[in-house]
Design a protein around this motif. Structure first.
Motif, PDB file in Angstrom:
ATOM      1  N   ASN A 311      61.804 110.528  46.916  1.00  0.00           N
ATOM      2  CA  ASN A 311      61.734 110.094  48.113  1.00  0.00           C
ATOM      3  C   ASN A 311      60.790 108.852  48.508  1.00  0.00           C
ATOM      4  OD1 ASN A 311      61.702 110.949  51.098  1.00  0.00           O
ATOM      5  ND2 ASN A 311      59.633 110.949  50.861  1.00  0.00           N
ATOM      6  N   ILE A 312      59.704 108.695  47.879  1.00  0.00           N
ATOM      7  CA  ILE A 312      59.039 107.555  47.942  1.00  0.00           C
ATOM      8  C   ILE A 312      59.823 106.072  47.266  1.00  0.00           C
ATOM      9  CG2 ILE A 312      57.720 107.559  45.880  1.00  0.00           C
ATOM     10  CD1 ILE A 312      56.798 106.476  49.422  1.00  0.00           C
ATOM     11  N   CYS A 313      60.578 106.353  46.043  1.00  0.00           N
ATOM     12  CA  CYS A 313      61.402 105.446  45.536  1.00  0.00           C
ATOM     13  C   CYS A 313      62.379 104.957  46.388  1.00  0.00           C
ATOM     14  CB  CYS A 313      61.860 105.781  44.335  1.00  0.00           C
ATOM     15  SG  CYS A 313      60.537 105.972  42.885  1.00  0.00           S
ATOM     16  N   PHE A 314      63.082 105.981  47.066  1.00  0.00           N
ATOM     17  CA  PHE A 314      64.103 105.691  47.838  1.00  0.00           C
ATOM     18  C   PHE A 314      63.689 104.901  49.175  1.00  0.00           C
ATOM     19  CE2 PHE A 314      66.491 106.681  51.695  1.00  0.00           C
ATOM     20  CZ  PHE A 314      67.834 106.484  51.519  1.00  0.00           C
ATOM     21  N   ASN A 315      62.463 105.306  49.828  1.00  0.00           N
ATOM     22  CA  ASN A 315      61.904 104.796  50.863  1.00  0.00           C
ATOM     23  C   ASN A 315      61.357 103.395  50.785  1.00  0.00           C
ATOM     24  OD1 ASN A 315      62.493 106.932  52.775  1.00  0.00           O
ATOM     25  ND2 ASN A 315      60.538 107.957  52.269  1.00  0.00           N
ATOM     26  N   THR A 316      60.817 103.172  49.562  1.00  0.00           N
ATOM     27  CA  THR A 316      60.036 101.839  49.217  1.00  0.00           C
ATOM     28  C   THR A 316      61.279 100.811  49.021  1.00  0.00           C
ATOM     29  OG1 THR A 316      58.484 102.995  47.988  1.00  0.00           O
ATOM     30  CG2 THR A 316      58.685 100.419  47.688  1.00  0.00           C
ATOM     31  N   LEU A 317      62.320 101.283  48.195  1.00  0.00           N
ATOM     32  CA  LEU A 317      63.436 100.450  48.024  1.00  0.00           C
ATOM     33  C   LEU A 317      64.205  99.955  49.481  1.00  0.00           C
ATOM     34  CD1 LEU A 317      65.317 101.847  44.926  1.00  0.00           C
ATOM     35  CD2 LEU A 317      64.217  99.736  45.205  1.00  0.00           C
ATOM     36  N   ALA A 318      64.342 101.055  50.312  1.00  0.00           N
ATOM     37  CA  ALA A 318      64.787 100.762  51.583  1.00  0.00           C
ATOM     38  C   ALA A 318      64.302  99.845  52.396  1.00  0.00           C
ATOM     39  CB  ALA A 318      65.124 101.878  52.282  1.00  0.00           C
ATOM     40  N   ARG A 319      62.848  99.951  52.496  1.00  0.00           N
ATOM     41  CA  ARG A 319      62.048  98.951  53.223  1.00  0.00           C
ATOM     42  C   ARG A 319      62.039  97.668  52.725  1.00  0.00           C
ATOM     43  NH1 ARG A 319      58.789 103.676  54.307  1.00  0.00           N
ATOM     44  NH2 ARG A 319      57.436 103.097  52.270  1.00  0.00           N
ATOM     45  N   SER A 320      62.009  97.395  51.375  1.00  0.00           N
ATOM     46  CA  SER A 320      61.873  96.114  50.695  1.00  0.00           C
ATOM     47  C   SER A 320      63.081  95.576  50.728  1.00  0.00           C
ATOM     48  CB  SER A 320      61.538  96.460  49.287  1.00  0.00           C
ATOM     49  OG  SER A 320      60.290  97.031  48.854  1.00  0.00           O
ATOM     50  N   LEU A 321      64.400  96.349  50.713  1.00  0.00           N
ATOM     51  CA  LEU A 321      65.517  95.717  50.933  1.00  0.00           C
ATOM     52  C   LEU A 321      65.781  95.139  52.160  1.00  0.00           C
ATOM     53  CD1 LEU A 321      68.576  95.244  49.669  1.00  0.00           C
ATOM     54  CD2 LEU A 321      69.213  97.193  50.502  1.00  0.00           C
ATOM     55  N   LEU A 322      65.471  95.911  53.347  1.00  0.00           N
ATOM     56  CA  LEU A 322      65.616  95.273  54.621  1.00  0.00           C
ATOM     57  C   LEU A 322      64.670  93.912  54.903  1.00  0.00           C
ATOM     58  CD1 LEU A 322      65.416  98.863  56.697  1.00  0.00           C
ATOM     59  CD2 LEU A 322      67.713  96.902  55.968  1.00  0.00           C
ATOM     60  N   GLN A 323      63.260  94.059  54.292  1.00  0.00           N
ATOM     61  CA  GLN A 323      62.420  92.817  54.656  1.00  0.00           C
ATOM     62  C   GLN A 323      62.966  91.632  53.783  1.00  0.00           C
ATOM     63  OE1 GLN A 323      58.528  94.299  53.411  1.00  0.00           O
ATOM     64  NE2 GLN A 323      57.883  94.227  55.631  1.00  0.00           N
ATOM     65  N   LEU A 324      63.364  91.847  52.625  1.00  0.00           N
ATOM     66  CA  LEU A 324      63.891  90.700  51.658  1.00  0.00           C
ATOM     67  C   LEU A 324      65.219  90.368  52.298  1.00  0.00           C
ATOM     68  CD1 LEU A 324      63.089  92.022  48.290  1.00  0.00           C
ATOM     69  CD2 LEU A 324      61.687  90.050  49.373  1.00  0.00           C
ATOM     70  N   GLY A 325      65.979  91.122  52.967  1.00  0.00           N
ATOM     71  CA  GLY A 325      67.206  90.705  53.312  1.00  0.00           C
ATOM     72  C   GLY A 325      67.571  90.098  54.634  1.00  0.00           C
ATOM     73  N   ALA A 326      66.191  90.299  55.335  1.00  0.00           N
ATOM     74  CA  ALA A 326      66.347  89.670  56.496  1.00  0.00           C
ATOM     75  C   ALA A 326      65.729  88.490  56.938  1.00  0.00           C
ATOM     76  CB  ALA A 326      65.679  90.599  57.513  1.00  0.00           C
ATOM     77  N   GLU A 327      66.027  87.534  57.995  1.00  0.00           N
ATOM     78  CA  GLU A 327      65.553  86.485  58.297  1.00  0.00           C
ATOM     79  C   GLU A 327      63.934  86.662  58.905  1.00  0.00           C
ATOM     80  OE1 GLU A 327      68.195  84.309  60.411  1.00  0.00           O
ATOM     81  OE2 GLU A 327      69.678  84.198  59.179  1.00  0.00           O
ATOM     82  N   PRO A 328      63.053  85.824  58.644  1.00  0.00           N
ATOM     83  CA  PRO A 328      61.699  86.217  59.241  1.00  0.00           C
ATOM     84  C   PRO A 328      61.749  86.312  60.687  1.00  0.00           C
ATOM     85  CG  PRO A 328      61.528  84.110  57.577  1.00  0.00           C
ATOM     86  CD  PRO A 328      62.944  84.731  57.752  1.00  0.00           C
ATOM     87  N   ALA A 329      62.635  85.427  61.380  1.00  0.00           N
ATOM     88  CA  ALA A 329      62.527  85.750  63.133  1.00  0.00           C
ATOM     89  C   ALA A 329      63.400  87.149  63.211  1.00  0.00           C
ATOM     90  CB  ALA A 329      63.309  84.577  63.451  1.00  0.00           C
TER      91      ALA A 329
END
Length: 393
Positions: A311-329
């Motif tokens: 559960n935590i590996c899945f959730n951590t990867l999901a949040r990190s993927l969204l933060q790294l893949g999204a522009e700051p704005a």
């Protein structure tokens, strides 16, 4: 990163209180109603505002000072916990009051969750996002380990209201940490302008990026039917293994042990991909199925450790993927969209899983979690394959 250390220390204390309150609230609802559906409804009300207003909360977070926003939401959360403690300790509490306070906390969450997630990018640089997310997950799940165990002891030996009171006090730690920050060292992004259509722009942005889109689909399904532990575990403790609040605390703590292990493993990652997220969705499906068929308590506890890791590996990867893949704005809106599918699905999933458990038992709830995650992985597999072929072309 002194600012992050201050945030980390304060949040580490507060999250223990938060998990104490979650376990205490679930047990309180079960005592007041003797109904799995009621637990699902209480959980659903807490996350209904995220479903309805979550994306607009992200727009607000992209516009305002996130530091001040978090201080405000944490202070209000403390007041709500204190109110529930007072109602319980004076024997004035009724089920509808728990529902109202759960809904009020949900309204605070609309701003609090995306603000806290996006605030990480102000405290650390892009090269440390994954590690910071993993450390946040570590303290979150260390709280999941310690908080439920403390709540179980307090409920059994003192009063459920004491757990709510201690949670109210615990918010002081994060407020002190935020107050001590050097705000001049924060990496504040430019505030988003106030123009029409910003919420819809966030939806279009995620849809145009195949990896982000696949991430959201996986998170939506896993959150909807796979992460309703607050509905399933009280029934697993009471009805399947014939225990009380202490056993519920142990089951939740087993989940927390696995989550801490998963968070520590995630901290060593330097990159994230949608393919890794897909793998962990499959692992999540497998360990939930294992927990569902566990014949005795010790095996169930071991299986729940595995559920916690996945559960935590899945959730951590999901949040990190969204933060790294999204522009700051766009980070506030993308993270808010994640909050909608991660937390906002609970108003739908909680009662569904509660009904399944009432009809066929807690084991059926775990089986539903495993089967739905496996189906979600199969659904997004073709689009990820197409995206990889396009990237290699």
């Amino acid at each position: 990163m002194p600012n992050y250390r201050r945030f980390f220390a304060g949040h580490a204390v507060s999250v223990i209180g938060t998990w104490m309150q979650r376990v205490a609230q679930d047990w309180l609802v079960l005592e007041l109603s003797d109904s799995a559906v009621a637990i699902g409804v209480a959980t659903a009300l807490q996350f209904l505002p995220t479903l309805l207003f979550g994306l607009y909360g992200g727009v607000v977070v992209d516009r305002v000072d996130r530091h001040r926003a978090i201080m405000a939401t944490q202070a209000v959360s403390a007041v709500l916990a204190a109110a529930l403690a007072a109602l319980v300790l004076t024997d004035a509490v009724a089920l509808w009051m728990v529902y109202v306070l759960a809904l009020a906390l949900g309204l605070v969450t609309v701003i609090d969750v995306p603000a806290r997630q996006a605030f990480i990018t102000e405290m650390v640089g892009p090269e440390d996002y994954v590690n910071a997310q993993a450390l946040n997950s570590t303290i979150h799940n260390a709280g999941r380990l310690v908080g439920p165990a403390l709540a179980g002891v307090l409920i059994a030996t003192a009063d459920v209201g004491v757990a709510f009171a201690l949670n109210a006090v615990s918010f002081a730690a994060v407020l002190v940490g935020l107050a001590r920050m050097d705000r001049d060292r924060l990496r504040r992004p430019p505030a988003a302008p106030r123009v029409p259509g910003q919420a819809r722009e966030g939806l279009r942005y995620v849809w145009r990026h195949p990896e982000l889109r696949a991430c959201m689909v996986l998170v939506a399904v896993v959150a909807l039917l796979g992460q309703n532990f607050r509905v399933v575990l009280p029934l697993l403790a009471r009805d399947t293994f014939h225990g009380g609040p202490q056993l519920y605390g142990w089951l939740t703590s087993a989940l927390g042990i696995g989550a801490v292990l998963g968070a520590l493993a995630s901290a060593s990652r330097t990159s994230v991909t949608a393919w890794a997220l897909l793998v962990w969705a499959v692992v999540f499906a497998a360990v939930n199925t294992g927990a569902a068929v566990a014949p005795v308590l010790i095996i169930a506890l071991a299986a729940l450790v595995g559920v916690g890791v996945a559960n935590i590996c899945f959730n951590t990867l999901a949040r990190s993927l969204l933060q790294l893949g999204a522009e700051p704005a766009m980070q506030g809106r993308v993270i808010a969209l994640h909050s909608i599918v991660f937390l906002g699905s609970t108003p739908i999933g909680g009662p569904i899983v509660g009904w399944v458990c009432e009809q066929w038992g807690a084991r059926a709830g775990l089986l539903l979690a495993g089967a739905s995650a496996a189906v979600a992985a199969l659904v997004v597999l073709p689009s990820l394959r197409r995206a990889r072929r396009l990237a290699e072309a």
